[in-house]
Design an enzyme around this catalytic site. Sequence first.
Site, PDB file in Angstrom:
ATOM      1  N   ASN A 261       2.944   0.593   3.036  1.00  0.00           N
ATOM      2  CA  ASN A 261       2.239   0.043   4.193  1.00  0.00           C
ATOM      3  C   ASN A 261       1.329  -1.067   3.689  1.00  0.00           C
ATOM      4  O   ASN A 261       0.315  -0.793   3.053  1.00  0.00           O
ATOM      5  CB  ASN A 261       1.427   1.155   4.870  1.00  0.00           C
TER       6      ASN A 261
ATOM      7  N   LYS B 218      -0.481  -3.092   5.357  1.00  0.00           N
ATOM      8  CA  LYS B 218      -1.670  -3.326   6.196  1.00  0.00           C
ATOM      9  C   LYS B 218      -1.870  -4.836   6.414  1.00  0.00           C
ATOM     10  O   LYS B 218      -0.891  -5.564   6.508  1.00  0.00           O
ATOM     11  CB  LYS B 218      -2.905  -2.676   5.558  1.00  0.00           C
TER      12      LYS B 218
ATOM     13  N   HIS C 192      -1.028   5.061  12.838  1.00  0.00           N
ATOM     14  CA  HIS C 192      -1.773   5.072  11.569  1.00  0.00           C
ATOM     15  C   HIS C 192      -3.259   5.280  11.896  1.00  0.00           C
ATOM     16  O   HIS C 192      -3.754   4.774  12.912  1.00  0.00           O
ATOM     17  CB  HIS C 192      -1.557   3.747  10.830  1.00  0.00           C
TER      18      HIS C 192
ATOM     19  N   GLU D 192      -5.857   3.965  10.868  1.00  0.00           N
ATOM     20  CA  GLU D 192      -6.636   2.734  11.071  1.00  0.00           C
ATOM     21  C   GLU D 192      -6.412   2.188  12.475  1.00  0.00           C
ATOM     22  O   GLU D 192      -7.331   1.668  13.108  1.00  0.00           O
ATOM     23  CB  GLU D 192      -6.264   1.698   9.994  1.00  0.00           C
TER      24      GLU D 192
ATOM     25  N   GLU E  19      -1.212  12.054   6.705  1.00  0.00           N
ATOM     26  CA  GLU E  19      -2.159  11.274   5.922  1.00  0.00           C
ATOM     27  C   GLU E  19      -3.585  11.721   6.235  1.00  0.00           C
ATOM     28  O   GLU E  19      -4.157  11.298   7.254  1.00  0.00           O
ATOM     29  CB  GLU E  19      -2.032   9.791   6.268  1.00  0.00           C
TER      30      GLU E  19
ATOM     31  N   GLY F 144      -7.001   5.215   0.991  1.00  0.00           N
ATOM     32  CA  GLY F 144      -7.744   4.102   0.401  1.00  0.00           C
ATOM     33  C   GLY F 144      -9.018   4.523  -0.309  1.00  0.00           C
ATOM     34  O   GLY F 144      -9.853   3.686  -0.645  1.00  0.00           O
TER      35      GLY F 144
ATOM     36  N   SER G 114      -3.854   7.668  -1.044  1.00  0.00           N
ATOM     37  CA  SER G 114      -4.115   7.400  -2.463  1.00  0.00           C
ATOM     38  C   SER G 114      -2.984   7.857  -3.380  1.00  0.00           C
ATOM     39  O   SER G 114      -3.227   8.364  -4.478  1.00  0.00           O
ATOM     40  CB  SER G 114      -5.461   8.014  -2.882  1.00  0.00           C
TER      41      SER G 114
HETATM   42  C1  PEP Z   1      -1.907   4.128   4.081  1.00  0.00           C
HETATM   43  O1  PEP Z   1      -2.365   3.057   4.418  1.00  0.00           O
HETATM   44  O2  PEP Z   1      -1.080   4.677   4.826  1.00  0.00           O
HETATM   45  C2  PEP Z   1      -2.330   4.732   2.823  1.00  0.00           C
HETATM   46  C3  PEP Z   1      -1.937   5.940   2.541  1.00  0.00           C
HETATM   47  O3  PEP Z   1      -3.140   3.976   2.017  1.00  0.00           O
HETATM   48  P1  PEP Z   1      -3.498   4.251   0.456  1.00  0.00           P
HETATM   49  O4  PEP Z   1      -2.206   4.592  -0.225  1.00  0.00           O
HETATM   50  O5  PEP Z   1      -4.079   2.966  -0.023  1.00  0.00           O
HETATM   51  O6  PEP Z   1      -4.447   5.395   0.421  1.00  0.00           O
END
Ligand code: PEP
Length: 252
Positions: free
Chosen positions: A9, A11, A96, A98, A168, A174, A213
């Site tokens: 992803n 973003k 997601h 975000e 998630e 992040g 992460s």
């Molecule tokens: C994500 O944006 O779905 C995500 C899991 O980000 P990260 O891997 O940076 O934690």
Amino acid sequence: MRKKLLLGNWKMNKTPSEAKEFALGCPKMVEYAISKGIEVGVAPTFVCLQTVKENAPKGLIVAAQNCNEHPSGAYTGEISIAMLKEIGIDTVILGHSERREYNGETTEKCNEKMKALLAEGMVPVYCCGESLETFEAGKTKPWVEEQIRGGFAGIEAKDAAKIVVAYEPIWAIGTGKSATKEIAEDTIGFIRSILRELYGEVAEDIRILYGGSVKPGNIAEYMSEPDIDGALVGGASLALDSYQGLIEGLVG
Ligand code: PEP
């Protein structure tokens, strides 16, 4: 047998020229992943979709990060499913955290989008996950259950099998604080038990990813768990060498 899936992803990262550079640099690793029976993809921003689609090898899944649930009309700033289809996109990330936080994306809205995508033969990647507060209060399961039941409401078994779920935990996205493989498996196994209740055996065909992460150094741990079918990865999916490391970790 569920095929493992790695989805990056991106973003709001990468300009079209940067996205093109990634696309031109990834053929060998994509070929390697496919030879190992693994599906790999990236989700660039809307303005980069076409350049990635045109410059990446055919085997790379190119996913959108969102779509609108209406076929067309007065929805300024939105992108329709038909627009995505016309440039060869068949996978879309929905819900997601975000987008839920900054764009008011609700579970009900995700459900509408999911139905619209399935009607067009597209693949939704439906994200769910709890906040740190919910996790610390021990309420992860009821929270995620509501997101799963709401997201899948009114969706028939034949369509449900096409959906990819991404668990998630928001506190792991992040932050560098990934969930342990035990926590991830516990929640993902629970999600599969709800899907089993809703769809019976079809639940065994629904892929459920872990995200939060994930890095080249820890992806293999998750893959050793029976219910985890791959990863949705943000930061570590941006650079080619790190993306290659994720593929190698996934292959094991
Ligand atoms: C994500 O944006 O779905 C995500 C899991 O980000 P990260 O891997 O940076 O934690």
